[in-house]
Design an enzyme around this catalytic site. Structure first.
Site, PDB file in Angstrom:
ATOM      1  N   GLY A   1      34.612  35.726  35.993  1.00 61.94           N
ATOM      2  CA  GLY A   1      33.997  36.916  35.420  1.00 61.94           C
ATOM      3  C   GLY A   1      32.679  37.288  36.080  1.00 61.94           C
ATOM      4  O   GLY A   1      32.396  36.842  37.188  1.00 61.94           O
TER       5      GLY A   1
ATOM      6  N   LEU B   1      32.149  40.203  37.152  1.00 59.10           N
ATOM      7  CA  LEU B   1      32.832  40.740  38.335  1.00 59.10           C
ATOM      8  C   LEU B   1      31.909  41.631  39.168  1.00 59.10           C
ATOM      9  O   LEU B   1      31.143  42.428  38.637  1.00 59.10           O
ATOM     10  CB  LEU B   1      34.075  41.529  37.904  1.00 59.10           C
ATOM     11  CG  LEU B   1      35.120  40.733  37.116  1.00 59.10           C
ATOM     12  CD1 LEU B   1      36.339  41.612  36.815  1.00 59.10           C
ATOM     13  CD2 LEU B   1      35.553  39.474  37.853  1.00 59.10           C
ATOM     14  N   HIS B   2      31.999  41.452  40.489  1.00 61.26           N
ATOM     15  CA  HIS B   2      31.243  42.281  41.439  1.00 61.26           C
ATOM     16  C   HIS B   2      32.221  42.780  42.504  1.00 61.26           C
ATOM     17  O   HIS B   2      33.437  42.511  42.408  1.00 61.26           O
ATOM     18  CB  HIS B   2      30.085  41.486  42.045  1.00 61.26           C
ATOM     19  CG  HIS B   2      30.483  40.146  42.594  1.00 61.26           C
ATOM     20  ND1 HIS B   2      31.302  40.006  43.693  1.00 61.26           N
ATOM     21  CD2 HIS B   2      30.224  38.882  42.168  1.00 61.26           C
ATOM     22  CE1 HIS B   2      31.486  38.732  43.939  1.00 61.26           C
ATOM     23  NE2 HIS B   2      30.861  38.020  43.031  1.00 61.26           N
TER      24      HIS B   2
ATOM     25  N   HIS C   1      34.894  40.396  43.886  1.00 62.41           N
ATOM     26  CA  HIS C   1      36.094  40.227  43.049  1.00 62.41           C
ATOM     27  C   HIS C   1      37.000  41.453  43.177  1.00 62.41           C
ATOM     28  O   HIS C   1      38.224  41.324  43.251  1.00 62.41           O
ATOM     29  CB  HIS C   1      35.701  40.061  41.577  1.00 62.41           C
ATOM     30  CG  HIS C   1      34.869  38.841  41.273  1.00 62.41           C
ATOM     31  ND1 HIS C   1      33.558  38.920  40.875  1.00 62.41           N
ATOM     32  CD2 HIS C   1      35.183  37.520  41.316  1.00 62.41           C
ATOM     33  CE1 HIS C   1      33.098  37.688  40.665  1.00 62.41           C
ATOM     34  NE2 HIS C   1      34.053  36.828  40.932  1.00 62.41           N
TER      35      HIS C   1
ATOM     36  N   GLN D   1      34.414  22.490  35.841  1.00 63.25           N
ATOM     37  CA  GLN D   1      33.918  22.490  37.223  1.00 63.25           C
ATOM     38  C   GLN D   1      32.394  22.510  37.306  1.00 63.25           C
ATOM     39  O   GLN D   1      31.829  22.637  38.391  1.00 63.25           O
ATOM     40  CB  GLN D   1      34.535  23.636  38.024  1.00 63.25           C
ATOM     41  CG  GLN D   1      34.046  25.018  37.658  1.00 63.25           C
ATOM     42  CD  GLN D   1      34.883  26.090  38.317  1.00 63.25           C
ATOM     43  OE1 GLN D   1      36.037  26.275  37.992  1.00 63.25           O
ATOM     44  NE2 GLN D   1      34.295  26.805  39.275  1.00 63.25           N
TER      45      GLN D   1
ATOM     46  N   GLY E   1      38.633  34.079  47.731  1.00 67.40           N
ATOM     47  CA  GLY E   1      37.646  34.607  48.678  1.00 67.40           C
ATOM     48  C   GLY E   1      37.238  33.581  49.722  1.00 67.40           C
ATOM     49  O   GLY E   1      37.062  32.405  49.399  1.00 67.40           O
TER      50      GLY E   1
ATOM     51  N   LYS F   1      34.437  33.293  50.902  1.00 67.11           N
ATOM     52  CA  LYS F   1      33.087  32.806  50.595  1.00 67.11           C
ATOM     53  C   LYS F   1      33.137  31.355  50.123  1.00 67.11           C
ATOM     54  O   LYS F   1      32.255  30.567  50.409  1.00 67.11           O
ATOM     55  CB  LYS F   1      32.426  33.672  49.533  1.00 67.11           C
ATOM     56  CG  LYS F   1      30.943  33.435  49.466  1.00 67.11           C
ATOM     57  CD  LYS F   1      30.321  34.079  48.274  1.00 67.11           C
ATOM     58  CE  LYS F   1      30.725  33.378  47.033  1.00 67.11           C
ATOM     59  NZ  LYS F   1      29.682  32.885  46.181  1.00 67.11           N
ATOM     60  N   ASP F   2      34.195  31.025  49.380  1.00 63.07           N
ATOM     61  CA  ASP F   2      34.357  29.653  48.897  1.00 63.07           C
ATOM     62  C   ASP F   2      35.449  28.976  49.735  1.00 63.07           C
ATOM     63  O   ASP F   2      36.522  28.636  49.234  1.00 63.07           O
ATOM     64  CB  ASP F   2      34.723  29.680  47.410  1.00 63.07           C
ATOM     65  CG  ASP F   2      33.655  30.379  46.592  1.00 63.07           C
ATOM     66  OD1 ASP F   2      32.647  29.740  46.279  1.00 63.07           O
ATOM     67  OD2 ASP F   2      33.798  31.588  46.304  1.00 63.07           O
TER      68      ASP F   2
HETATM   69  P1  AMP Z   1      34.191  33.170  40.922  1.00 68.00           P
HETATM   70  O1  AMP Z   1      34.282  34.185  39.826  1.00 68.00           O
HETATM   71  O2  AMP Z   1      32.826  33.040  41.512  1.00 68.00           O
HETATM   72  O3  AMP Z   1      34.829  31.868  40.560  1.00 68.00           O
HETATM   73  O4  AMP Z   1      35.057  33.761  42.105  1.00 68.00           O
HETATM   74  C1  AMP Z   1      36.384  34.174  41.911  1.00 68.00           C
HETATM   75  C2  AMP Z   1      36.980  34.504  43.255  1.00 68.00           C
HETATM   76  O5  AMP Z   1      36.201  35.528  43.878  1.00 68.00           O
HETATM   77  C3  AMP Z   1      36.983  33.312  44.228  1.00 68.00           C
HETATM   78  O6  AMP Z   1      38.198  33.319  44.937  1.00 68.00           O
HETATM   79  C4  AMP Z   1      35.806  33.618  45.118  1.00 68.00           C
HETATM   80  O7  AMP Z   1      35.934  33.057  46.408  1.00 68.00           O
HETATM   81  C5  AMP Z   1      35.868  35.132  45.174  1.00 68.00           C
HETATM   82  N1  AMP Z   1      34.587  35.701  45.601  1.00 68.00           N
HETATM   83  C6  AMP Z   1      33.364  35.435  45.083  1.00 68.00           C
HETATM   84  N2  AMP Z   1      32.411  36.107  45.764  1.00 68.00           N
HETATM   85  C7  AMP Z   1      33.039  36.802  46.733  1.00 68.00           C
HETATM   86  C8  AMP Z   1      32.620  37.674  47.776  1.00 68.00           C
HETATM   87  N3  AMP Z   1      31.335  37.980  47.961  1.00 68.00           N
HETATM   88  N4  AMP Z   1      33.553  38.207  48.597  1.00 68.00           N
HETATM   89  C9  AMP Z   1      34.874  37.914  48.426  1.00 68.00           C
HETATM   90  N5  AMP Z   1      35.334  37.096  47.459  1.00 68.00           N
HETATM   91  C10 AMP Z   1      34.443  36.542  46.634  1.00 68.00           C
END
Ligand code: AMP
Length: 283
Positions: A31, A33-34, A37, A61, A148, A150-151
């Site tokens: 969540g 969300l940006h 996402h 986690q 993503g 990024k991770d």
């Molecule tokens: P999170 O909500 O941070 O667990 O991220 C959910 C998904 O969004 C994961 O697959 C992340 O790698 C991806 N994500 C987070 N930030 C970015 C970004 N800046 N660009 C692309 N994907 C992202």
């Protein structure tokens, strides 16, 4: 858009879609969300007929001294964003739904791939991720799942999990979305104060500078990496790691070889906020 809060509901909805012959792409998130996402949701749409997004801050986690309590939560906004992106189903379980009685007779161990990078710095982090993604894959049974870049360590570990546990899902990686000044978008960027936000893009600039040297022929980047770490420290970062890693093993590499793929990755704190970023280098 349909919102499902229970496992029974989402199973029913997804099975209904599949009966109609629809393919399903899944985007797991925590969540807040940006645009990062949202780019994953668009990539999901490009791969399948229907898109399922989960929004769940997974307690498993987070380490005991990490930011689970403070993690940004904005469910109403997130649901609106999913609606605007034409998401088919948003899955918003709570801890009771995801972890039930809390009794755990089994656990998952991650080996090798999590010794360094974020796995090295955050004990239990990838065990928590593999656990929740494994559960989510079993619940949603998607044809595709989008993660993503990024991770990147997460992507590689999930790919390994899919292979070893025989999940019938294809993993798709989407590029890192950035702010105009280069900072990788992250829900945790919300923690940064104004001064820290100005400094934050230097993590990516440091990676870019090392990348440029490597593209110009540098094959032993240790001194260059040390120099960039010093510069980041001078800017106010508390460094965790800045290094070259093997794309396959996620282990640090000192001497690069032409023809191989590497991950140039960094993690650093600004105050309490942990920033991560990476560049994939195909030599
Ligand atoms: P999170 O909500 O941070 O667990 O991220 C959910 C998904 O969004 C994961 O697959 C992340 O790698 C991806 N994500 C987070 N930030 C970015 C970004 N800046 N660009 C692309 N994907 C992202």
């Amino acid at each position: 858009m349909i919102q499902c809060k229970t496992i029974e509901e989402i199973r029913k909805q997804v099975r209904h879609l599949k009966k109609e012959g629809k393919t399903v792409a899944f985007v797991p998130t925590m969540g807040a969300l940006h645009k990062g996402h949202l780019s994953l949701i668009r990539s999901a749409k490009a791969h399948a007929d229907e898109v399922v997004v989960s929004i769940y801050v997974n307690p498993e986690q987070f380490g005991p001294n990490e930011d689970f309590e403070d993690y940004p939560r904005q469910l109403e906004n997130d649901i609106r964003s999913c609606e605007n992106e034409d998401v088919t189903i948003v899955f918003t379980p709570n801890d009771e739904i995801m972890y039930g009685s809390g009794k755990k007779f089994l656990s998952i161990q991650v080996h090798e791939l999590n010794e360094y990078m974020d796995g090295g710095s955050r004990p239990g982090f990838f065990e928590g991720i593999v656990l929740v993604v494994n559960k989510l894959f079993n619940i949603v049974e998607p044809d595709f799942a989008v993660f993503g870049q990024k991770d990147i360590q997460q992507v590689q570990i999930i790919r390994q999990m899919v292979e070893e546990f025989n999940h019938a899902v294809k993993i798709v990686t989407a590029p890192t979305e950035r702010a105009e000044d280069g900072l990788a978008l992250s829900s945790r960027n919300a923690y940064l104060n104004r001064e820290q936000r100005i400094v934050a893009p230097y993590l990516y600039s440091a990676l870019k500078r090392v990348e440029e040297k490597i593209r110009n022929g540098l094959l032993e980047p240790k001194a260059m990496l040390n120099k960039q770490q010093k510069e980041l420290k001078a800017k106010g970062f508390e460094n965790d790691y800045l290094n070259m890693f093997s794309y396959e093993t996620m282990k640090p590499v000192g001497k690069l070889e032409k023809g191989k793929t590497y991950i140039l990755a960094g993690a650093a704190y600004l105050g309490k906020t942990r920033l991560i970023d990476n560049i994939i280098l195909d030599l």
